[in-house]
Design a protein around this motif. Structure first.
Motif, PDB file in Angstrom:
ATOM      1  N   GLU A  22       0.820  -1.211   0.000  1.00  0.00           N
ATOM      2  CA  GLU A  22       0.000   0.000   0.000  1.00  0.00           C
ATOM      3  C   GLU A  22       0.854   1.261   0.000  1.00  0.00           C
ATOM      4  O   GLU A  22       0.406   2.324  -0.416  1.00  0.00           O
ATOM      5  CB  GLU A  22      -0.946   0.002   1.203  1.00  0.00           C
ATOM      6  CG  GLU A  22      -2.070  -0.998   1.084  1.00  0.00           C
ATOM      7  CD  GLU A  22      -2.919  -1.107   2.345  1.00  0.00           C
ATOM      8  OE1 GLU A  22      -2.633  -0.401   3.337  1.00  0.00           O
ATOM      9  OE2 GLU A  22      -3.863  -1.924   2.343  1.00  0.00           O
ATOM     10  N   HIS A  23       2.089   1.150   0.468  1.00  0.00           N
ATOM     11  CA  HIS A  23       3.020   2.285   0.489  1.00  0.00           C
ATOM     12  C   HIS A  23       4.040   2.210  -0.639  1.00  0.00           C
ATOM     13  O   HIS A  23       5.034   2.938  -0.638  1.00  0.00           O
ATOM     14  CB  HIS A  23       3.743   2.347   1.836  1.00  0.00           C
ATOM     15  CG  HIS A  23       2.841   2.695   2.976  1.00  0.00           C
ATOM     16  ND1 HIS A  23       2.321   3.959   3.168  1.00  0.00           N
ATOM     17  CD2 HIS A  23       2.337   1.942   3.978  1.00  0.00           C
ATOM     18  CE1 HIS A  23       1.560   3.963   4.235  1.00  0.00           C
ATOM     19  NE2 HIS A  23       1.536   2.747   4.748  1.00  0.00           N
ATOM     20  N   GLY A  24       3.811   1.311  -1.599  1.00  0.00           N
ATOM     21  CA  GLY A  24       4.692   1.206  -2.756  1.00  0.00           C
ATOM     22  C   GLY A  24       5.984   0.454  -2.498  1.00  0.00           C
ATOM     23  O   GLY A  24       6.916   0.533  -3.286  1.00  0.00           O
ATOM     24  N   ILE A  25       6.051  -0.289  -1.406  1.00  0.00           N
ATOM     25  CA  ILE A  25       7.237  -1.091  -1.082  1.00  0.00           C
ATOM     26  C   ILE A  25       6.949  -2.525  -1.512  1.00  0.00           C
ATOM     27  O   ILE A  25       6.090  -3.187  -0.933  1.00  0.00           O
ATOM     28  CB  ILE A  25       7.573  -1.035   0.427  1.00  0.00           C
ATOM     29  CG1 ILE A  25       7.665   0.401   0.933  1.00  0.00           C
ATOM     30  CG2 ILE A  25       8.831  -1.835   0.729  1.00  0.00           C
ATOM     31  CD1 ILE A  25       8.765   1.234   0.332  1.00  0.00           C
ATOM     32  N   HIS A  26       7.663  -2.997  -2.543  1.00  0.00           N
ATOM     33  CA  HIS A  26       7.398  -4.333  -3.075  1.00  0.00           C
ATOM     34  C   HIS A  26       8.555  -5.299  -2.849  1.00  0.00           C
ATOM     35  O   HIS A  26       8.337  -6.490  -2.689  1.00  0.00           O
ATOM     36  CB  HIS A  26       7.072  -4.253  -4.566  1.00  0.00           C
ATOM     37  CG  HIS A  26       5.890  -3.392  -4.860  1.00  0.00           C
ATOM     38  ND1 HIS A  26       4.597  -3.788  -4.634  1.00  0.00           N
ATOM     39  CD2 HIS A  26       5.806  -2.123  -5.326  1.00  0.00           C
ATOM     40  CE1 HIS A  26       3.767  -2.817  -4.955  1.00  0.00           C
ATOM     41  NE2 HIS A  26       4.467  -1.791  -5.381  1.00  0.00           N
ATOM     42  N   ILE A  61      11.895 -10.700   7.646  1.00  0.00           N
ATOM     43  CA  ILE A  61      11.707  -9.918   6.433  1.00  0.00           C
ATOM     44  C   ILE A  61      12.860  -8.922   6.354  1.00  0.00           C
ATOM     45  O   ILE A  61      13.137  -8.216   7.319  1.00  0.00           O
ATOM     46  CB  ILE A  61      10.374  -9.151   6.467  1.00  0.00           C
ATOM     47  CG1 ILE A  61       9.201 -10.123   6.614  1.00  0.00           C
ATOM     48  CG2 ILE A  61      10.217  -8.286   5.220  1.00  0.00           C
ATOM     49  CD1 ILE A  61       7.884  -9.437   6.875  1.00  0.00           C
ATOM     50  N   GLU A  62      13.523  -8.891   5.198  1.00  0.00           N
ATOM     51  CA  GLU A  62      14.609  -7.938   4.982  1.00  0.00           C
ATOM     52  C   GLU A  62      14.219  -7.006   3.840  1.00  0.00           C
ATOM     53  O   GLU A  62      13.809  -7.467   2.782  1.00  0.00           O
ATOM     54  CB  GLU A  62      15.900  -8.664   4.643  1.00  0.00           C
ATOM     55  CG  GLU A  62      16.388  -9.555   5.776  1.00  0.00           C
ATOM     56  CD  GLU A  62      17.585 -10.383   5.380  1.00  0.00           C
ATOM     57  OE1 GLU A  62      18.718  -9.881   5.532  1.00  0.00           O
ATOM     58  OE2 GLU A  62      17.375 -11.510   4.904  1.00  0.00           O
ATOM     59  N   ILE A  63      14.343  -5.710   4.101  1.00  0.00           N
ATOM     60  CA  ILE A  63      13.984  -4.696   3.111  1.00  0.00           C
ATOM     61  C   ILE A  63      15.095  -3.651   3.095  1.00  0.00           C
ATOM     62  O   ILE A  63      15.506  -3.166   4.146  1.00  0.00           O
ATOM     63  CB  ILE A  63      12.656  -4.008   3.474  1.00  0.00           C
ATOM     64  CG1 ILE A  63      11.519  -5.023   3.517  1.00  0.00           C
ATOM     65  CG2 ILE A  63      12.352  -2.862   2.522  1.00  0.00           C
ATOM     66  CD1 ILE A  63      10.257  -4.511   4.144  1.00  0.00           C
ATOM     67  N   VAL A  64      15.569  -3.305   1.915  1.00  0.00           N
ATOM     68  CA  VAL A  64      16.491  -2.181   1.767  1.00  0.00           C
ATOM     69  C   VAL A  64      15.692  -1.053   1.130  1.00  0.00           C
ATOM     70  O   VAL A  64      15.047  -1.247   0.096  1.00  0.00           O
ATOM     71  CB  VAL A  64      17.715  -2.556   0.917  1.00  0.00           C
ATOM     72  CG1 VAL A  64      18.605  -1.340   0.699  1.00  0.00           C
ATOM     73  CG2 VAL A  64      18.503  -3.671   1.590  1.00  0.00           C
ATOM     74  N   CYS A  65      15.711   0.119   1.767  1.00  0.00           N
ATOM     75  CA  CYS A  65      14.903   1.232   1.281  1.00  0.00           C
ATOM     76  C   CYS A  65      15.698   2.534   1.342  1.00  0.00           C
ATOM     77  O   CYS A  65      16.758   2.606   1.962  1.00  0.00           O
ATOM     78  CB  CYS A  65      13.619   1.350   2.091  1.00  0.00           C
ATOM     79  SG  CYS A  65      13.863   1.770   3.827  1.00  0.00           S
ATOM     80  N   HIS A  66      15.148   3.556   0.708  1.00  0.00           N
ATOM     81  CA  HIS A  66      15.720   4.899   0.778  1.00  0.00           C
ATOM     82  C   HIS A  66      15.542   5.425   2.202  1.00  0.00           C
ATOM     83  O   HIS A  66      14.572   5.060   2.896  1.00  0.00           O
ATOM     84  CB  HIS A  66      15.021   5.833  -0.205  1.00  0.00           C
ATOM     85  CG  HIS A  66      15.151   5.392  -1.628  1.00  0.00           C
ATOM     86  ND1 HIS A  66      16.303   5.547  -2.349  1.00  0.00           N
ATOM     87  CD2 HIS A  66      14.266   4.788  -2.460  1.00  0.00           C
ATOM     88  CE1 HIS A  66      16.135   5.062  -3.566  1.00  0.00           C
ATOM     89  NE2 HIS A  66      14.899   4.581  -3.661  1.00  0.00           N
ATOM     90  N   ASP A  67      16.449   6.273   2.640  1.00  0.00           N
ATOM     91  CA  ASP A  67      16.389   6.831   3.998  1.00  0.00           C
ATOM     92  C   ASP A  67      15.029   7.454   4.305  1.00  0.00           C
ATOM     93  O   ASP A  67      14.492   7.274   5.397  1.00  0.00           O
ATOM     94  CB  ASP A  67      17.492   7.872   4.201  1.00  0.00           C
ATOM     95  CG  ASP A  67      18.879   7.255   4.258  1.00  0.00           C
ATOM     96  OD1 ASP A  67      18.990   6.023   4.393  1.00  0.00           O
ATOM     97  OD2 ASP A  67      19.866   8.015   4.181  1.00  0.00           O
ATOM     98  N   GLU A  68      14.472   8.163   3.332  1.00  0.00           N
ATOM     99  CA  GLU A  68      13.209   8.862   3.578  1.00  0.00           C
ATOM    100  C   GLU A  68      12.018   7.906   3.701  1.00  0.00           C
ATOM    101  O   GLU A  68      10.964   8.285   4.208  1.00  0.00           O
ATOM    102  CB  GLU A  68      12.931   9.918   2.501  1.00  0.00           C
ATOM    103  CG  GLU A  68      12.850   9.381   1.090  1.00  0.00           C
ATOM    104  CD  GLU A  68      14.181   9.369   0.345  1.00  0.00           C
ATOM    105  OE1 GLU A  68      14.135   9.173  -0.879  1.00  0.00           O
ATOM    106  OE2 GLU A  68      15.241   9.526   0.962  1.00  0.00           O
ATOM    107  N   ASP A  69      12.161   6.659   3.252  1.00  0.00           N
ATOM    108  CA  ASP A  69      11.078   5.666   3.356  1.00  0.00           C
ATOM    109  C   ASP A  69      11.174   4.817   4.621  1.00  0.00           C
ATOM    110  O   ASP A  69      10.259   4.047   4.923  1.00  0.00           O
ATOM    111  CB  ASP A  69      11.082   4.732   2.137  1.00  0.00           C
ATOM    112  CG  ASP A  69      10.716   5.459   0.859  1.00  0.00           C
ATOM    113  OD1 ASP A  69      10.007   6.489   0.939  1.00  0.00           O
ATOM    114  OD2 ASP A  69      11.132   4.995  -0.220  1.00  0.00           O
ATOM    115  N   CYS A  70      12.255   4.956   5.352  1.00  0.00           N
ATOM    116  CA  CYS A  70      12.511   4.082   6.506  1.00  0.00           C
ATOM    117  C   CYS A  70      11.382   4.137   7.535  1.00  0.00           C
ATOM    118  O   CYS A  70      10.877   3.100   7.963  1.00  0.00           O
ATOM    119  CB  CYS A  70      13.850   4.460   7.140  1.00  0.00           C
ATOM    120  SG  CYS A  70      14.383   3.316   8.424  1.00  0.00           S
TER     121      CYS A  70
END
Length: 112
Positions: A22-26, A61-70
């Motif tokens: 829902e937040h665009g994190i796939h 669950i492991e997710i790598v994201c941009h700092d602003e999405d953390c």
């Protein structure tokens, strides 16, 4: 970039996945793990008596994201994985120094 590792109950995976989508994190990696924390395992009754299971099955669950999405990712996981009972899990956040896409050789934040 940040790496978020969340250890959650197995039955909460679909809710967490939906909340992240829902937040665009796939992109995520899910691994079956076992462990113990404050819950310290559970006691079970069997025909021959009671026995204790110290390490309980969980999912990591492991997710790598941009700092602003953390913060968005953490909030989505917290809300979707919470049952209010002991053993809901933990979230760990670490910095990521570099990322590489094997297929193209791209590097940096465009990889995620």
């Amino acid at each position: 970039m940040k790496k978020i590792e969340a250890v959650i109950r197995e039955e909460r995976l679909d809710a967490v996945k939906k909340a992240l989508e829902e937040h665009g994190i796939h992109g995520m990696t899910v691994t079956e793990v076992s462990g113990r924390g404050q819950q310290k395992g559970i006691s079970l009754q069997w025909r021959v008596g009671e026995y204790r299971v110290d390490f309980l099955p969980k999912l990591k669950i492991e997710i790598v994201c941009h700092d602003e999405d953390c913060d968005i990712v953490i909030d989505a996981i917290m809300k979707a994985a919470k049952t209010g009972r002991i053993g809901d899990g933990k979230i760990f956040v670490s910095p990521v120094e570099a990322a590489y896409r094997i297929r193209t050789g791209e590097t940096g934040e465009s990889v995620i």
